[in-house]
Design a protein around this motif. Structure first.
Motif, PDB file in Angstrom:
ATOM      1  N   PHE A   1       0.842  -1.100   0.176  1.00  0.00           N
ATOM      2  CA  PHE A   1       0.085   0.329  -0.016  1.00  0.00           C
ATOM      3  C   PHE A   1       0.774   1.344   0.650  1.00  0.00           C
ATOM      4  CE2 PHE A   1      -2.411  -3.150   1.925  1.00  0.00           C
ATOM      5  CZ  PHE A   1      -3.966  -3.205   1.230  1.00  0.00           C
ATOM      6  N   THR A   2       2.219   1.507   0.664  1.00  0.00           N
ATOM      7  CA  THR A   2       2.822   2.547   0.471  1.00  0.00           C
ATOM      8  C   THR A   2       3.359   2.252  -1.032  1.00  0.00           C
ATOM      9  OG1 THR A   2       4.908   1.272   1.163  1.00  0.00           O
ATOM     10  CG2 THR A   2       3.576   2.308   2.514  1.00  0.00           C
ATOM     11  N   GLU A   3       3.821   3.737  -1.436  1.00  0.00           N
ATOM     12  CA  GLU A   3       4.445   4.281  -2.844  1.00  0.00           C
ATOM     13  C   GLU A   3       5.524   5.032  -2.537  1.00  0.00           C
ATOM     14  OE1 GLU A   3       2.416   6.386  -6.894  1.00  0.00           O
ATOM     15  OE2 GLU A   3       1.832   6.094  -5.218  1.00  0.00           O
ATOM     16  N   ASN A   4       6.732   4.828  -3.032  1.00  0.00           N
ATOM     17  CA  ASN A   4       8.050   5.111  -3.302  1.00  0.00           C
ATOM     18  C   ASN A   4       8.285   6.069  -4.570  1.00  0.00           C
ATOM     19  OD1 ASN A   4       9.560   3.471  -4.704  1.00  0.00           O
ATOM     20  ND2 ASN A   4       9.832   2.212  -2.954  1.00  0.00           N
ATOM     21  N   ASP A   5       9.824   6.661  -4.562  1.00  0.00           N
ATOM     22  CA  ASP A   5      10.034   7.380  -5.371  1.00  0.00           C
ATOM     23  C   ASP A   5       9.672   6.608  -6.859  1.00  0.00           C
ATOM     24  OD1 ASP A   5      10.199   9.960  -3.999  1.00  0.00           O
ATOM     25  OD2 ASP A   5      12.304  10.122  -4.229  1.00  0.00           O
ATOM     26  N   PHE A   6      10.324   5.053  -6.955  1.00  0.00           N
ATOM     27  CA  PHE A   6      10.337   4.011  -7.874  1.00  0.00           C
ATOM     28  C   PHE A   6       9.273   3.280  -8.333  1.00  0.00           C
ATOM     29  CE2 PHE A   6      14.422   6.116  -6.935  1.00  0.00           C
ATOM     30  CZ  PHE A   6      14.567   6.776  -8.238  1.00  0.00           C
ATOM     31  N   PHE A   7       8.662   3.561  -7.181  1.00  0.00           N
ATOM     32  CA  PHE A   7       8.025   1.504  -7.587  1.00  0.00           C
ATOM     33  C   PHE A   7       6.150   2.422  -7.446  1.00  0.00           C
ATOM     34  CE2 PHE A   7      11.838  -0.059  -6.833  1.00  0.00           C
ATOM     35  CZ  PHE A   7      12.234  -0.837  -8.273  1.00  0.00           C
ATOM     36  N   VAL A   8       5.579   1.441  -7.655  1.00  0.00           N
ATOM     37  CA  VAL A   8       3.679   1.842  -7.268  1.00  0.00           C
ATOM     38  C   VAL A   8       3.655   1.045  -6.295  1.00  0.00           C
ATOM     39  CG1 VAL A   8       2.867   3.020  -9.481  1.00  0.00           C
ATOM     40  CG2 VAL A   8       3.074   0.670  -9.073  1.00  0.00           C
ATOM     41  N   PRO A   9       2.492   1.175  -5.350  1.00  0.00           N
ATOM     42  CA  PRO A   9       1.814  -0.451  -4.499  1.00  0.00           C
ATOM     43  C   PRO A   9       1.246  -1.102  -5.120  1.00  0.00           C
ATOM     44  CG  PRO A   9       1.133   1.372  -3.960  1.00  0.00           C
ATOM     45  CD  PRO A   9       1.618   2.093  -5.196  1.00  0.00           C
ATOM     46  N   GLU A  10       1.285  -2.316  -4.471  1.00  0.00           N
ATOM     47  CA  GLU A  10       0.682  -4.110  -5.499  1.00  0.00           C
ATOM     48  C   GLU A  10      -0.532  -3.192  -5.986  1.00  0.00           C
ATOM     49  OE1 GLU A  10       3.127  -6.775  -6.377  1.00  0.00           O
ATOM     50  OE2 GLU A  10       3.843  -4.242  -5.759  1.00  0.00           O
ATOM     51  N   PHE A  11      -1.426  -2.719  -5.209  1.00  0.00           N
ATOM     52  CA  PHE A  11      -3.104  -2.303  -5.329  1.00  0.00           C
ATOM     53  C   PHE A  11      -2.698  -1.376  -4.866  1.00  0.00           C
ATOM     54  CE2 PHE A  11      -6.669  -0.689  -2.923  1.00  0.00           C
ATOM     55  CZ  PHE A  11      -7.672  -1.923  -3.985  1.00  0.00           C
ATOM     56  N   ARG A  12      -4.081  -0.105  -6.061  1.00  0.00           N
ATOM     57  CA  ARG A  12      -4.571   1.528  -6.083  1.00  0.00           C
ATOM     58  C   ARG A  12      -5.393   1.436  -6.117  1.00  0.00           C
ATOM     59  NH1 ARG A  12       0.147   3.934  -9.801  1.00  0.00           N
ATOM     60  NH2 ARG A  12       0.151   5.512  -8.556  1.00  0.00           N
ATOM     61  N   ILE A  13      -5.867   2.420  -6.016  1.00  0.00           N
ATOM     62  CA  ILE A  13      -7.465   2.574  -6.100  1.00  0.00           C
ATOM     63  C   ILE A  13      -7.810   3.294  -7.582  1.00  0.00           C
ATOM     64  CG2 ILE A  13      -7.360   4.900  -5.571  1.00  0.00           C
ATOM     65  CD1 ILE A  13     -10.118   2.840  -3.691  1.00  0.00           C
ATOM     66  N   LEU A  14      -6.843   3.246  -8.371  1.00  0.00           N
ATOM     67  CA  LEU A  14      -7.360   3.572  -9.542  1.00  0.00           C
ATOM     68  C   LEU A  14      -7.954   2.875 -10.323  1.00  0.00           C
ATOM     69  CD1 LEU A  14      -3.911   6.095 -10.213  1.00  0.00           C
ATOM     70  CD2 LEU A  14      -7.143   6.884  -9.742  1.00  0.00           C
ATOM     71  N   PHE A  15      -7.416   0.684  -9.761  1.00  0.00           N
ATOM     72  CA  PHE A  15      -7.416  -0.085 -10.276  1.00  0.00           C
ATOM     73  C   PHE A  15      -9.180   0.341 -11.413  1.00  0.00           C
ATOM     74  CE2 PHE A  15     -10.353  -1.047  -6.913  1.00  0.00           C
ATOM     75  CZ  PHE A  15     -11.489  -1.563  -7.541  1.00  0.00           C
ATOM     76  N   PRO A  16      -9.799   0.721 -10.623  1.00  0.00           N
ATOM     77  CA  PRO A  16     -11.266   0.785 -12.780  1.00  0.00           C
ATOM     78  C   PRO A  16     -10.506   0.968 -13.245  1.00  0.00           C
ATOM     79  CG  PRO A  16     -11.767   1.778 -10.236  1.00  0.00           C
ATOM     80  CD  PRO A  16     -10.423   1.230  -9.981  1.00  0.00           C
ATOM     81  N   GLN A  17      -9.592   1.769 -14.037  1.00  0.00           N
ATOM     82  CA  GLN A  17      -8.734   2.555 -15.061  1.00  0.00           C
ATOM     83  C   GLN A  17      -8.531   1.603 -15.765  1.00  0.00           C
ATOM     84  OE1 GLN A  17      -5.852   5.208 -14.502  1.00  0.00           O
ATOM     85  NE2 GLN A  17      -7.443   6.727 -13.945  1.00  0.00           N
ATOM     86  N   LEU A  18      -7.542   0.208 -15.511  1.00  0.00           N
ATOM     87  CA  LEU A  18      -7.344  -1.038 -15.955  1.00  0.00           C
ATOM     88  C   LEU A  18      -8.581  -1.853 -16.395  1.00  0.00           C
ATOM     89  CD1 LEU A  18      -5.392  -3.025 -17.479  1.00  0.00           C
ATOM     90  CD2 LEU A  18      -5.119  -3.951 -14.330  1.00  0.00           C
ATOM     91  N   THR A  19      -9.568  -2.252 -15.279  1.00  0.00           N
ATOM     92  CA  THR A  19     -10.911  -2.924 -15.871  1.00  0.00           C
ATOM     93  C   THR A  19     -11.216  -2.436 -17.028  1.00  0.00           C
ATOM     94  OG1 THR A  19     -11.807  -1.556 -13.978  1.00  0.00           O
ATOM     95  CG2 THR A  19     -11.526  -3.684 -13.327  1.00  0.00           C
ATOM     96  N   GLY A  20     -11.679  -0.717 -17.048  1.00  0.00           N
ATOM     97  CA  GLY A  20     -12.049  -0.020 -18.342  1.00  0.00           C
ATOM     98  C   GLY A  20     -11.630  -0.675 -19.169  1.00  0.00           C
ATOM     99  N   VAL A  21     -10.199  -0.125 -19.316  1.00  0.00           N
ATOM    100  CA  VAL A  21      -9.180  -0.642 -20.690  1.00  0.00           C
ATOM    101  C   VAL A  21     -10.237  -2.651 -20.990  1.00  0.00           C
ATOM    102  CG1 VAL A  21      -6.603  -1.148 -21.602  1.00  0.00           C
ATOM    103  CG2 VAL A  21      -7.178   0.543 -20.150  1.00  0.00           C
TER     104      VAL A  21
END
Length: 438
Positions: free
Chosen positions: A222-242
């Motif tokens: 759930f934590t984000e740093n300068d180079f990597f994204v978390p394993e789960f993000r609230i933006l996941f519906p953008q992938l389901t739309g694609v």
């Protein structure tokens, strides 16, 4: 045939979608959406056989919708089918503008022996990866610096007249608008094999790039740093739309399977096609995401079209853009023909009532593509909006409703079946709403 038809431009946005959702949740979503859309497609295939006492052997899915929902089903299915077709044509125009721009830029620099470096952050070495989004909040245009000797005035003039969003989208009109007005684009159907060649080459490109770049992963739930994204993000519906558009074949699957010699193998062949498509999406998405060089670049740099992460002078990317540009220029008139047949035949009873009718429709479609390429050249956004919109009807609502109604009329409807299919409809509605909230 189904694999080749379903595998389209969405593959270029899968790595971006995984980045938006998170690596682990992205993989899970691809698997779940593949299974869900396969089931709904299975319901479409079986929908004709659940109509008693009527010969439905020549029916398409819109005919089934008309049988169950009357004129509303007929016109709404037409509307959502047009959304999918025009949405695909808009995405094609944006991508063709992108590929033509980068191809022209590569050729000009090569012919004039110009060594140009884009003013964007990137890695060093022969396998350079760039981060266009870090240079500006807008898609990259012609920002570059010329290092070798040459005609500075000529180079500046070229950059003025060869601009990704301001000029190149208009140049395509001269080639594609006349092709759209042809009565029958059957000639372009002969180039259907280019779709397979392009996808195979993309898989090859991804494999070679990953072999040189290596794997760059770090797991944080759930934590984000300068180079990597978390394993789960609230933006996941953008992938389901694609993914809704990536797995979308529901409006024409009956037509495709009618050509199957052994009709009893339809479900098996459909399942194999979905498995291969999902496997291809997983491979390209996972490999591009995992091999993206973080550090020095952030995973947030993965573009909506992952080819934009490779500079215009990259040879392998240049070949990929050439393949895809030529493929799309042959498929685009076919999509326009399908849109013309569906729309004009409904209103005027003919697919070619007159050159005036056809020209007005084609100018409107081309104008939409040019406008998007000029002002909103974000293929990930266009794909997810059009995918969630047409998917709401053809993937989630119509197949589920038709199945429930047919069971009810036959006296076979059970509470579990009703609850499951209502849940599928709600998932489709939530998928569409989420695209406008995130």
């Amino acid at each position: 045939m189904i694999w080749n038809t379903m595998m389209g431009t969405s593959i270029l946005s899968i790595p971006w979608g995984i980045k938006q959702a998170g690596f682990t949740s992205g993989i899970i979503l691809i698997l779940l959406m593949g299974i869900l859309t396969l089931y709904c497609c299975y319901r479409v295939v079986k929908s004709r056989k659940m109509i008693p006492l009527i010969d439905t052997s020549n029916w398409e899915f819109p005919d089934v919708c008309k049988y169950y929902f009357g004129s509303f089903g007929q016109w709404s299915s037409l509307l959502f089918s047009m959304v999918s077709l025009v949405g695909a044509m808009v995405v094609y125009w944006v991508l063709m503008s992108n590929f033509l721009f980068n191809t022209g830029k590569f050729i000009y620099n090569f012919v004039h022996d110009i060594n140009v470096t884009d003013i964007v952050p990137g890695t060093n070495g022969s396998n350079k990866v760039i981060c266009p989004s870090a240079a500006s909040s807008h898609p990259p245009q012609n920002r570059s610096v010329m290092f070798s000797s040459g005609n500075d005035t000529g180079f500046e003039l070229f950059e003025e007249w060869w601009n990704k969003s301001q000029t190149v989208p208009f140049y395509l009109i001269a080639v594609l608008l006349p092709l759209l007005n042809l009565k029958s684009p059957s000639f372009f159907a002969k180039f259907n094999v280019l779709g397979t060649v392009s996808v195979v080459y993309l898989v090859f490109l991804v494999t070679v790039k990953a072999a040189h770049l290596g794997i760059h992963l770090e797991y944080n739930w759930f934590t984000e740093n300068d180079f990597f994204v978390p394993e789960f993000r609230i933006l996941f519906p953008q992938l389901t739309g694609v993914l809704t558009l990536a797995f979308f074949i529901h409006n024409c699957v009956i037509t495709l399977l009618q050509n199957n010699r052994n009709q009893e193998n339809n479900v098996r062949d459909l399942s194999i096609a979905y498995f291969l498509v999902g496997l291809t999406y997983l491979y390209v998405g996972v490999i591009i995401f995992a091999s993206f060089p973080s550090p020095p670049l952030s995973k947030e740099c993965i573009e909506q079209n992952f080819l934009d992460n490779f500079p215009s002078d990259d040879i392998m990317s240049f070949v990929a853009r050439i393949f895809l540009l030529f493929q799309m220029m042959t498929v685009y008139p076919l999509l326009g023909y399908l849109a013309r047949v569906q729309l004009l035949r409904q209103f005027f009873g003919s697919a070619y009532p007159s050159i005036f009718h056809v020209l007005v429709l084609n100018v409107a479609i081309v104008g939409a593509g040019v406008a998007m390429a000029r002002f909103y050249p974000n293929i990930g956004g266009i794909i997810r909006y059009s995918g969630a919109t047409c998917g709401l009807a053809f993937v989630f609502v119509y197949p589920s409703l038709i199945y429930v109604i047919s069971l009810h009329r036959a006296g076979q409807l059970t509470w579990p079946a009703l609850i499951i299919h209502i849940f599928i409809i709600l998932l489709g509605l939530a998928n569409l709403i989420a695209q406008f909230l995130l």
